[in-house]
Design an enzyme around this catalytic site. Structure first.
Site, mmCIF file in Angstrom:
data_model
loop_
_atom_site.group_PDB
_atom_site.id
_atom_site.type_symbol
_atom_site.label_atom_id
_atom_site.label_comp_id
_atom_site.label_asym_id
_atom_site.label_seq_id
_atom_site.Cartn_x
_atom_site.Cartn_y
_atom_site.Cartn_z
ATOM 1 N N ASP A 154 0.865 -1.165 0.000
ATOM 2 C CA ASP A 154 0.000 0.000 0.000
ATOM 3 C C ASP A 154 0.913 1.229 0.000
ATOM 4 O O ASP A 154 2.097 1.157 0.348
ATOM 5 C CB ASP A 154 -0.935 -0.001 1.204
ATOM 6 N N GLU A 170 -17.560 10.435 4.835
ATOM 7 C CA GLU A 170 -17.046 9.083 5.040
ATOM 8 C C GLU A 170 -16.164 8.699 3.862
ATOM 9 O O GLU A 170 -16.437 9.053 2.713
ATOM 10 C CB GLU A 170 -18.185 8.066 5.196
#
Length: 749
Positions: A278, A486
């Site tokens: 990542d 969100e």
């Protein structure tokens, strides 16, 4: 003086000669690079990879193992960026079809639809790559390696990135994820259409603020029962890449986790593709504990070495710049670097990136496919099939020729609520207001007012909007959340919790506005006006008061570019809703363990022992479905037998509709704790009014397996209960209107 002058002249001549010779060599290489073996498509990939590696300097090798690679002019190699996104359409690269967010695709419970979506996405990806290549562009997001799909388990509704997943269930996630990978990668025997990536490996689902330093502790049972099955399924589907997560799992950072990468991924599952970190996760190795990292090494060189030795071929970031110095310091050998580089380069060769243009059929995909009418139609179909009707007191479907409609709410005209996160862009985004407006008859009147902000109370005490609820035939109020509240750390710009939703409630100002609308709609007690709540968002939220105040509740997720038209199609009955919840909606966060607790106890429909607000698999229709008796050839089978289960499903209402027929299995008596019940298979069917179809499921012995505490699987003799219906067997499903399920007890010996 003459001696110094002569020496200077000699130096200048020498430099000119060296420069000239270097340029001549470079030009010669550039002119003749097509003769290099790695450019020869008739040779094996291994031969070509080894030839290319043999021509690279150590510095070039390190550079080619980072996400943005540089050109190597002497070999005719162009720059290449591995970083691309295709979560629900090609992302960040320009105009593309924007499909509903991943959680919406999960709500379709339809793997065939997922395959068609990802096939369309990979068509567009190839077309966009082809045109960029023809113009000489090699930017980030122009490539063919896509870091999609996200198959983490949405174990807790607080996680802002849960919208990127297919929900809380391992079987559903594996099924949709496998189909998505197959559509992205294509079925050509020689070439990958695009390269897919399963992320984030493993046990990764928030909190976002702690993701760079958090240690997720998961028991062997939870690992193999919940967190790993979808990754195993995608490896079996030949996914090309796996992305290791930021966090640690059971004490070791995921990108240097020997158990996960070596023992499980490579040795047990025999994964042949490449592992990518990542982004900037390797920096977390040397960032001290307590300062946002894992602190397992002290220097960047040590971090890079640890990642390579752990089997991470591709560094999203720039930590691998330290590899040449690490070789000189004796921390790693060039041979070890070559091994990981070889794994990585295979992907580029499988994509045809070193072959002449026209060598593979995907080179011919035209830009005309991008946001084509066919793809827009597919985006609308997904949106229609993803939307979940949570309540309907009979007001829906609406007539399209009422005298006056009132559309209001903070999300009625929002583009953000169509997108979610990781999105492309589009010149024709249909908002919910636009979709409704285009669906009503010319003689009808429509009023629109914003009425409420997304998440803050209006300063002005006067609100002209609410009165319309009392003098309109129907009020459609569009509430919920957006990706500003969100999403991922750094993306949700209006979130003070890094994109997570630590407050489960809708913003209080929205609920206050709905209360005011209800008062206005009920002011005339003899002629109360209905209110329909359309809810946007990518995660569960507290809709208890919405359920109470509204006459109908429709959850639409982040529905993509055709979202407004799809909402209108459902509201006005052009399509019957058929989406099902891919995640349980608890009544409150008090029903759940702490966010940081990765134990599955008390989580998801499989392990909750309390009644939720809305159950997993639940979703209403405009018609009624009746389930007949579950039929099997025998109620007693051996542990090696397959089992065929059949049930008749009838549309006993007056509206044509699709139904998602779901099959769950419960182990009635086990030696260890087992799920309450678990989804084992499903089929989406279409039925006309009065029509009956027999739905047949073929269960393998795997359906009766249990995961022991040590993570191993076995089948214990005993009784199992099979449920077949339009929702999970949670009691709350039937309280909310789900049809009665077919049941059958099977004895396994």
């Amino acid at each position: 003086m003459k001696t110094k002058l002569f020496s200077l002249i000699k130096l200048v001549v020498l430099l000119i000669f060296v420069s000239s010779n270097s340029q001549t060599t470079a030009k010669t290489d550039a002119k003749n690079f097509e003769t290099f073996a790695f450019y020869n498509p008739s040779l094996s990939i291994d031969t070509r990879v080894n030839d290319l590696i043999s021509r690279l300097t150590l510095e070039e090798k390190a550079n080619q193992m980072m996400h943005n690679t540089s050109a190597i002019e002497r070999l005719g190699i162009l720059p290449y960026s591995y970083w691309n996104e295709a979560l629900h359409g090609v992302g960040r690269s320009g105009v593309a079809t924007i499909f509903p967010q991943a959680i919406g695709l999960g709500a379709t419970f339809d793997n065939d639809l997922a395959y068609r979506v990802s096939s369309a996405i990979s068509d567009e990806a190839r077309a966009m790559h082809n045109i960029a290549k023809s113009k000489g562009f090699n930017l980030q997001y122009d490539g063919l390696t896509f870091w999609t799909p996200n198959i983490n388990i949405f174990r807790d509704p607080r996680w802002g990135r849960g919208q990127e997943t297919y929900g809380e269930d391992p079987f559903l996630t594996a099924t949709i994820g496998t189909a998505f990978v197959k559509g992205l990668q294509g079925n050509n025997p020689k070439y990958l259409k695009t390269a897919a990536c399963a992320k984030h490996f493993a046990v990764h689902s928030g909190p976002e603020k702690l993701r760079h330093e958090f240690n997720a502790e998961a028991s062997p049972k939870d690992l193999w029962e919940t967190y790993l099955p979808a990754f195993k399924a995608l490896v079996e589907a030949d996914v090309e890449a796996v992305m290791c997560a930021y966090n640690s799992t059971n004490g070791a950072p995921c990108c240097s986790n020997n158990h996960l990468i070596t023992d499980v991924l490579r040795n047990q599952w025999h994964f042949k593709g490449h592992v990518v970190s990542d982004c900037w996760a390797i920096q977390d190795f040397y960032t001290p504990k307590g300062k946002g990292g894992h602190g397992v090494v002290k220097t960047e060189a040590e971090a890079a070495v640890l990642a390579v030795k752990s089997g991470v071929s591709l560094n999203c970031g720039n930590s691998y710049e330290a590899l040449p110095d690490a070789v000189k310091e004796g921390l790693i050998t060039e041979k070890e670097i070559d091994k990981q580089l070889a794994i990585l380069l295979r992907t580029r060769f499988k994509l045809g990136l070193f072959d002449p243009m026209g060598s593979n059929p995907f080179d011919a995909i035209s830009y005309n496919v991008v946001n084509s009418s066919e793809h827009r139609s597919l985006a609308k179909e997904v949106a229609q099939k993803s939307m979940v009707l949570l309540k309907n007191n009979g007001i829906l479907p609406l007539k399209n020729n009422l005298s006056k409609y009132f559309v209001t709410g903070p999300n009625a005209t929002s583009i953000e609520v169509l997108l979610g996160n990781y999105y492309g862009i589009n010149p024709n985004m249909v908002t919910i207001l636009e979709g409704i407006t285009s669906a009503i008859s010319p003689e009808s009147q429509l009023q629109y007012r914003l009425g409420a902000m997304l998440n803050q109370k209006s300063i002005n005490p006067i609100n002209y909007a609410t009165g319309n609820a009392g003098n309109s035939d129907v009020t459609i109020v569009v509430l919920g959340v957006s990706s500003t509240l969100e999403g991922e750390e750094g993306d949700s710009i209006d979130s003070d919790t890094a994109g997570d939703r630590l407050n489960y409630d809708l913003p209080e100002n929205q609920i206050e506005y709905l209360r005011d609308l209800r008062k206005a709609a009920d002011k005339n007690t003899e002629d109360k006006k209905p209110i329909i709540a359309v809810i946007t968002g990518g995660s569960p939220m507290n809709l208890a008061e919405v359920q109470e105040l509204a006459d109908a509740v429709l959850l639409v997720w982040y529905p993509g570019e055709e979202g407004g038209n799809a909402v209108a199609d459902i509201l006005f009955g052009k399509i019957s809703p058929s989406g099902k919840l891919p995640i349980t909606f608890p009544k409150s966060l008090d029903q759940l363990p702490p966010f940081e607790d990765y134990s599955m106890k008390g989580r998801t429909y499989k392990y909750m022992n309390v009644d939720p607000m809305y159950p997993f698999g639940f979703g209403l229709s405009y018609t009624n479905f009746t389930y007949g008796e579950a039929k099997v050839a025998s109620t007693k089978i051996s542990k090696k037998d397959n089992l065929k289960v059949a049930v008749n499903v009838t549309n006993s209402g007056k509206v044509p509709s699709e139904e998602v027929v779901q099959l769950y299995v419960t182990d009635l008596k086990a030696s260890v704790t087992v799920p309450n019940f678990q989804l084992m298979t499903m089929k989406r069917i279409a039925l006309n009014p009065g029509e009956t179809k027999e739905v047949v499921f073929d269960l393998t012995p795997k359906a009766f397996e249990m995961v022991k505490n040590d993570g191993s699987r076995t089948i214990e003799s005993g009784d199992f209960k099979i449920y077949i219906g339009g929702s999970s067997p949670m009691k709350r499903s039937f309280e909310l209107g789900a049809p009665k399920m077919a049941e059958k007890i099977i004895t396994v010996n």
